[in-house]
Design an enzyme around this catalytic site. Structure first.
Site, short mmCIF file in Angstrom:
data_model
loop_
_atom_site.label_atom_id
_atom_site.label_comp_id
_atom_site.label_asym_id
_atom_site.label_seq_id
_atom_site.Cartn_x
_atom_site.Cartn_y
_atom_site.Cartn_z
N GLU A 1 -62.56 26.50 -33.79
CA GLU A 1 -61.47 25.56 -33.59
C GLU A 1 -61.82 24.47 -32.57
O GLU A 1 -61.17 23.43 -32.53
CB GLU A 1 -60.19 26.31 -33.18
CG GLU A 1 -59.67 27.18 -34.34
CD GLU A 1 -58.54 28.12 -33.95
OE1 GLU A 1 -57.79 28.50 -34.87
OE2 GLU A 1 -58.42 28.50 -32.77
N GLY B 1 -51.20 30.75 -40.58
CA GLY B 1 -50.79 31.37 -41.83
C GLY B 1 -49.55 30.63 -42.35
O GLY B 1 -48.67 30.27 -41.58
N ILE C 1 -50.25 38.07 -39.01
CA ILE C 1 -49.22 38.37 -40.01
C ILE C 1 -49.88 38.52 -41.38
O ILE C 1 -50.54 37.60 -41.88
CB ILE C 1 -48.14 37.25 -40.04
CG1 ILE C 1 -47.52 37.06 -38.64
CG2 ILE C 1 -47.07 37.57 -41.08
CD1 ILE C 1 -46.84 38.27 -38.04
N MET D 1 -50.85 32.33 -33.26
CA MET D 1 -50.78 33.28 -32.15
C MET D 1 -50.81 32.63 -30.75
O MET D 1 -50.87 33.35 -29.76
CB MET D 1 -51.90 34.33 -32.30
CG MET D 1 -51.79 35.09 -33.61
SD MET D 1 -53.06 36.33 -33.89
CE MET D 1 -52.68 37.54 -32.66
N ASP E 1 -54.44 30.71 -44.62
CA ASP E 1 -54.03 31.86 -45.44
C ASP E 1 -52.53 31.82 -45.62
O ASP E 1 -51.85 31.00 -45.01
CB ASP E 1 -54.47 33.18 -44.76
CG ASP E 1 -53.81 33.34 -43.40
OD1 ASP E 1 -52.70 33.89 -43.33
OD2 ASP E 1 -54.38 32.88 -42.39
#
Ligand code: ADE
Length: 231
Positions: free
Chosen positions: A14, A80, A155, A175, A199
């Site tokens: 990242e 996500g 998740i 997160m 995702d």
């Protein structure tokens, strides 16, 4: 005192291209986090990999504000998807953030209500957020703006996903973002959370995440570069 734009990512992929793009680069290690200072697009910045999760993110955010005089913090990374139309490599730019795992509801509070700041939702800066939307669109990405939910959990089930959507109306989960927005709120610093989907936060997430995360993170770093240049 040099005022800076702070850029925080949780994982190597990242922040790696942002660190590589720094001019006049220097680094300082505090705790276990390496803070890379330099110029990006002509602006003074500090970039760090904070590690995964809210505590890591909040500590790094506070350090950037107190030690490196960051007046804007940008959180870059993957997320996500919770909103049904989102696919890997779409962008979600946060308007506000919640901590989906902060829960004192047995004591009568709203889920996600954070004592101290006395709020559920931590806002982002509208101008920096708009700059991120413009940058993502200019890169040809599909972009949604909305609530992003953070928690110390990856998740990966329909039940977890539905709970966060139902309680907070969030478009994406990750997160760190809400912890950074929380720190910015406490210190009165501008904040933006820019995420690219890796995702769908469902039963396939543990397969999709390693497949898409590296490219999604690189796309996201491109958005961040453009935002920094525009500030
Ligand atoms: N970051 C990327 N995908 C995620 C997921 N499914 N849950 C939490 N954080 C994520």
């Amino acid at each position: 005192m040099t005022e800076r734009i702070g850029i925080i990512g949780a994982m190597e992929e990242e922040v790696t291209t942002l660190i590589a793009a720094l001019e006049d680069r220097a680094e300082q290690t505090i705790g276990r986090v390496v803070y890379h200072t330099g110029k990006l697009g002509g602006k003074d910045v500090v970039v760090a990999k904070c590690g995964v999760g809210k505590v890591n993110a909040a500590l790094t955010a506070a350090e950037m504000i107190r030690t490196f005089f960051a007046t804007v913090l940008i959180n870059t990374g993957v997320a996500g998807a919770l909103e049904g139309s989102l696919s890997p490599e779409d962008a979600v730019i946060a308007t506000d953030l919640v901590q989906h795992d902060y829960d004192t509801s047995p004591l009568g509070d709203e889920p996600g209500f954070v004592s101290g700041p006395e709020t559920v939702r931590f806002p982002t800066d509208p101008a920096v957020t708009q700059a991120a939307v413009d940058a993502a669109r200019a890169l040809g990405m599909r972009v949604l703006q909305g609530t992003v939910a953070s928690g110390d959990q990856f998740i990966s089930s329909q039940a977890q996903k539905e709970r966060i959507k139902r309680l907070f109306g969030a478009y994406a989960c990750e997160m760190e973002g809400a912890a950074i927005a929380h720190a910015c709120y406490l210190f009165g610093v501008k904040c933006a959370v820019i995420r690219t989907i890796s995702d769908r936060a469902d039963g396939e997430a543990q397969i999709d995440f390693p497949t898409f995360a590296t490219h999604a993170a690189a796309l996201n770093a491109e958005i961040v570069k453009r935002v920094v240049a525009s500030l």
